[in-house]
Motif scaffolding. Structure first.
Motif, PDB file in Angstrom:
ATOM      1  N   ALA A  71      32.059  98.457   3.806  1.00 54.85           N
ATOM      2  CA  ALA A  71      31.906  97.003   3.691  1.00 54.85           C
ATOM      3  C   ALA A  71      31.641  96.591   2.243  1.00 54.85           C
ATOM      4  O   ALA A  71      30.859  97.227   1.536  1.00 54.85           O
ATOM      5  N   LYS A  72      32.272  95.501   1.846  1.00 57.28           N
ATOM      6  CA  LYS A  72      32.081  94.962   0.501  1.00 57.28           C
ATOM      7  C   LYS A  72      31.637  93.495   0.522  1.00 57.28           C
ATOM      8  O   LYS A  72      31.405  92.902  -0.532  1.00 57.28           O
ATOM      9  N   SER A  73      31.547  92.934   1.707  1.00 60.17           N
ATOM     10  CA  SER A  73      31.081  91.553   1.843  1.00 60.17           C
ATOM     11  C   SER A  73      30.468  91.389   3.229  1.00 60.17           C
ATOM     12  O   SER A  73      30.888  92.042   4.181  1.00 60.17           O
ATOM     13  N   VAL A  74      29.482  90.494   3.325  1.00 62.65           N
ATOM     14  CA  VAL A  74      28.743  90.378   4.579  1.00 62.65           C
ATOM     15  C   VAL A  74      28.255  88.949   4.796  1.00 62.65           C
ATOM     16  O   VAL A  74      27.970  88.226   3.836  1.00 62.65           O
ATOM     17  N   ALA A  75      28.164  88.569   6.071  1.00 65.97           N
ATOM     18  CA  ALA A  75      27.469  87.349   6.463  1.00 65.97           C
ATOM     19  C   ALA A  75      26.400  87.756   7.461  1.00 65.97           C
ATOM     20  O   ALA A  75      26.647  88.586   8.339  1.00 65.97           O
ATOM     21  N   CYS A  76      25.214  87.187   7.318  1.00 68.94           N
ATOM     22  CA  CYS A  76      24.090  87.524   8.182  1.00 68.94           C
ATOM     23  C   CYS A  76      23.707  86.301   9.005  1.00 68.94           C
ATOM     24  O   CYS A  76      23.521  85.212   8.454  1.00 68.94           O
ATOM     25  N   ILE A  77      23.595  86.470  10.326  1.00 70.75           N
ATOM     26  CA  ILE A  77      23.181  85.387  11.214  1.00 70.75           C
ATOM     27  C   ILE A  77      21.821  85.722  11.805  1.00 70.75           C
ATOM     28  O   ILE A  77      21.656  86.764  12.457  1.00 70.75           O
ATOM     29  N   GLY A  78      20.850  84.851  11.583  1.00 70.78           N
ATOM     30  CA  GLY A  78      19.504  85.060  12.108  1.00 70.78           C
ATOM     31  C   GLY A  78      18.947  83.787  12.702  1.00 70.78           C
ATOM     32  O   GLY A  78      19.490  82.696  12.485  1.00 70.78           O
TER      33      GLY A  78
ATOM     34  N   MET B 272      20.271  79.884  12.648  1.00 72.83           N
ATOM     35  CA  MET B 272      20.637  79.049  13.793  1.00 72.83           C
ATOM     36  C   MET B 272      19.456  78.869  14.739  1.00 72.83           C
ATOM     37  O   MET B 272      18.547  79.704  14.796  1.00 72.83           O
ATOM     38  N   ASP B 273      19.481  77.776  15.461  1.00 73.58           N
ATOM     39  CA  ASP B 273      18.492  77.513  16.498  1.00 73.58           C
ATOM     40  C   ASP B 273      18.898  78.316  17.732  1.00 73.58           C
ATOM     41  O   ASP B 273      19.936  78.039  18.334  1.00 73.58           O
ATOM     42  N   PRO B 274      18.109  79.323  18.137  1.00 70.50           N
ATOM     43  CA  PRO B 274      18.525  80.164  19.262  1.00 70.50           C
ATOM     44  C   PRO B 274      18.549  79.426  20.595  1.00 70.50           C
ATOM     45  O   PRO B 274      19.149  79.903  21.561  1.00 70.50           O
ATOM     46  N   GLY B 275      17.924  78.256  20.650  1.00 67.31           N
ATOM     47  CA  GLY B 275      17.870  77.537  21.911  1.00 67.31           C
ATOM     48  C   GLY B 275      18.947  76.494  22.107  1.00 67.31           C
ATOM     49  O   GLY B 275      19.269  76.132  23.241  1.00 67.31           O
ATOM     50  N   SER B 276      19.548  76.003  21.000  1.00 66.59           N
ATOM     51  CA  SER B 276      20.467  74.878  21.174  1.00 66.59           C
ATOM     52  C   SER B 276      21.692  74.899  20.268  1.00 66.59           C
ATOM     53  O   SER B 276      22.549  74.019  20.391  1.00 66.59           O
ATOM     54  N   ALA B 277      21.831  75.834  19.387  1.00 69.43           N
ATOM     55  CA  ALA B 277      22.963  75.837  18.455  1.00 69.43           C
ATOM     56  C   ALA B 277      24.282  76.098  19.183  1.00 69.43           C
ATOM     57  O   ALA B 277      24.325  76.800  20.192  1.00 69.43           O
ATOM     58  N   ASP B 278      25.372  75.529  18.653  1.00 69.01           N
ATOM     59  CA  ASP B 278      26.710  75.749  19.192  1.00 69.01           C
ATOM     60  C   ASP B 278      27.257  77.060  18.635  1.00 69.01           C
ATOM     61  O   ASP B 278      27.422  77.218  17.422  1.00 69.01           O
ATOM     62  N   ALA B 279      27.541  78.009  19.535  1.00 73.45           N
ATOM     63  CA  ALA B 279      27.946  79.349  19.116  1.00 73.45           C
ATOM     64  C   ALA B 279      29.217  79.333  18.284  1.00 73.45           C
ATOM     65  O   ALA B 279      29.332  80.043  17.273  1.00 73.45           O
ATOM     66  N   THR B 280      30.191  78.523  18.681  1.00 69.90           N
ATOM     67  CA  THR B 280      31.459  78.485  17.952  1.00 69.90           C
ATOM     68  C   THR B 280      31.264  77.961  16.534  1.00 69.90           C
ATOM     69  O   THR B 280      31.817  78.520  15.571  1.00 69.90           O
TER      70      THR B 280
END
Length: 415
Positions: free
Chosen positions: A173-180, A210-218
Motif C-alpha cells: 500500500a502507498k495510500s490510505v483512507a481511515c474511517i473511524g 462518522m457518526d456510528p448511529g446515523s451517518a449514511d454509509a454510501t
C-alpha cells in the motif's frame, strides 16, 4: 434482506462452533463440580449494550466464566457476584453506573468492561476510589492511558495499526483512507495513528470520522474513496462496518480498493454476510487467536460459552476478551486469603499479575505494576475473508504503532 442474511450467517456460525466444542467439558476453578456457597465477592462491569450497536459480548463471556467458576468451587469457596450495567453509549450514564457499582455495590474489582465511553467517564473516578479494572474491550484512548485500567484487548488504534502494517508489508500500500467513529478519543486517536505511520512511510492519509448511529454509509464510503487510496482501513464496530462494506460493493469499490479493519469486524458471521465479492479483498486484524483454533484454552472458552452462556451469545473476539479478563481476575483472587478479599487486597493482587499465558493471546499478558498506562496486548495476527470464512494469513507480529515506544521499553525491562 441484509438483516436476514446476517441473522442466518450468525446462526450458522454458532451452530458450527457448538458442534465443534460440544464434546469438550468446561474447565473452571477447582474443577470439583461443587458449587461455591460462601459470602459472595462482588465484581462489577460496565458495557454498552444498547445504543448504535450491542457491545456487550465481553461481559457475556465473563459472566459465563464466572458462572462456571461458581459451579466449581468459586474463589476458595466464595462465589462471584457479577454486577453488569449498561451505559447505553452515554458518558453521563456510565459515570452514574460507575458510582453505583463502586460506592453502593462495594465491588472489589471491575472485570470485563466493554464500552466506547466508559473509560473517559470513569478512569479518574476509579483511581480515586482505589479500584482496578481488568477490562475486556478498551476502546477510547483513556482505556490505555489510565493507571488503574488494563484491558485484555489491543484496542482500536493498535489493532488498526496492525492492519495498516500488514497493508504496508504485504499489500504494498502507498495510500490510505481511515474511517473511524466521531467519538472523543476513539476515531481521531486511532486514525491519527494510521496517518502518522503513513507519514513515516512517506505518503499522506485521509481521515474520515462518522457518526456510528446515523451517518449514511454510501456518503461515507464515497468520501473515503474520493482520493483513490490503495487501501481503506475501518475502525468501526461490526454492526457499522458491514453496512459500509455493503455500500462499497454497491459502488464497485471492492474491485479497486482493498479494505482492512480493526478486530471489531472479526466475527464468524461477517464473511458469509458480506459475501464472495469480498473474497481476498477484506482483511481484519485479530487481537487474539483464531476463533476456531484447536488449542486447549480456546476450546475451553468455547466449552464455557456452550455450557454456561446463552446460545445467542456471540463467539467472537470480544467474547474471547471477556473470558480472558475473568480468567486473569480468577488468577489474582486465588492468591488471596478468602477471608480477606477486599478492594485493597484484590487491587494489590491484580498489580502482581506478570505472566498470564493463554493460547488465545499472542504473548503473555501482564498488568505492569507502577506503570502509568497499560497496553499489554499489542502483538496481533491478520485474517482475510475467503469462501464465507476467515483465513488466517499471518503469524503474530508486534503492532507498528509509534505510540507504543514506552510499552516496548517497559517490556524490555521485564525480559
Amino acid at each position: 434482506m441484509l438483516k436476514t442474511l446476517k441473522v442466518m450467517a450468525a446462526g450458522l456460525a454458532l451452530s458450527l462452533l457448538t458442534a465443534m466444542s460440544a464434546h469438550a467439558a468446561a474447565s473452571c476453578g477447582d474443577g470439583s463440580g461443587k458449587a461455591a456457597e460462601g459470602e459472595p465477592i462482588v465484581i462489577g462491569a460496565i458495557t454498552g449494550k444498547t445504543g448504535p450497536d450491542d457491545f456487550s459480548n465481553s461481559t457475556k463471556a465473563a459472566k459465563a466464566y464466572f458462572d462456571c467458576l461458581n459451579a466449581n468451587g468459586g474463589i476458595k469457596g466464595r462465589p462471584i457476584k457479577y454486577v453488569v450495567e449498561d451505559d447505553q453509549w452515554n458518558p453521563e450514564t456510565a459515570a452514574q453506573l460507575g458510582a453505583k457499582i463502586v460506592n453502593d455495590e462495594k465491588a472489589v474489582l471491575m472485570v470485563g468492561n466493554s464500552s466506547y465511553v466508559e473509560c473517559g467517564a470513569n478512569a479518574e473516578f476509579y483511581k480515586k476510589s482505589g479500584i482496578y479494572v481488568i477490562a475486556g474491550v478498551g476502546v477510547p484512548r483513556e482505556c490505555f492511558f489510565a493507571e488503574n485500567y488494563a484491558p485484555t484487548n489491543a484496542g482500536p488504534r493498535v489493532s488498526m495499526l496492525g492492519a495498516m502494517g500488514y497493508a504496508l508489508d504485504k499489500l504494498n500500500a502507498k495510500s490510505v483512507a481511515c474511517i473511524g467513529p466521531n467519538i472523543p478519543n476513539v476515531g481521531t486517536w486511532s486514525c491519527e495513528g494510521v496517518a502518522l505511520l503513513a507519514k513515516e512511510k512517506g505518503f499522506k492519509a485521509d481521515v474520515i470520522l462518522m457518526d456510528p448511529g446515523s451517518a449514511d454509509a454510501t456518503s461515507v464510503i464515497l468520501q473515503a474513496a474520493a482520493s483513490k487510496p490503495d487501501v481503506i482501513v475501518l475502525g468501526m464496530s461490526k454492526g457499522v462496518a458491514v453496512p459500509l462494506l455493503t455500500a462499497a460493493e454497491e459502488q464497485g469499490l471492492n474491485q479497486t480498493i482493498t479494505f482492512l479493519s480493526a478486530a471489531s469486524a472479526y466475527d464468524l458471521s461477517v464473511p458469509a454476510t458480506i459475501g464472495s465479492g469480498w473474497d481476498g479483498k477484506f482483511f481484519v486484524n485479530m487481537e487474539f487467536n483464531d476463533l476456531e483454533a484447536d488449542t486447549p484454552d480456546n476450546k475451553n472458552w468455547l466449552a464455557v460459552m456452550d455450557e454456561y452462556g446463552q446460545e445467542s451469545d456471540p463467539r467472537d473476539t470480544f467474547a474471547q476478551a471477556g473470558y480472558l479478563a475473568a480468567r486473569i481476575a480468577e488468577k489474582a483472587l486465588m492468591t488471596l486469603d478468602p477471608n480477606n478479599i477486599t478492594r485493597e487486597t484484590a487491587s494489590a493482587a491484580v498489580r502482581q499479575v506478570k505472566d498470564f499465558k493463554s493460547d488465545i493471546f499472542c504473548a503473555p499478558w501482564y498488568f505492569g505494576d507502577g506503570q502509568p498506562r497499560h497496553n499489554a496486548n499489542s502483538t496481533t495476527r491478520m485474517a482475510v475473508s475467503e469462501g464465507g470464512k476467515w483465513k488466517v494469513v499471518s503469524d503474530c507480529a508486534p503492532s507498528p504503532d509509534p505510540e507504543l515506544k514506552d510499552i516496548r521499553a517497559f517490556e524490555a525491562t521485564m525480559k
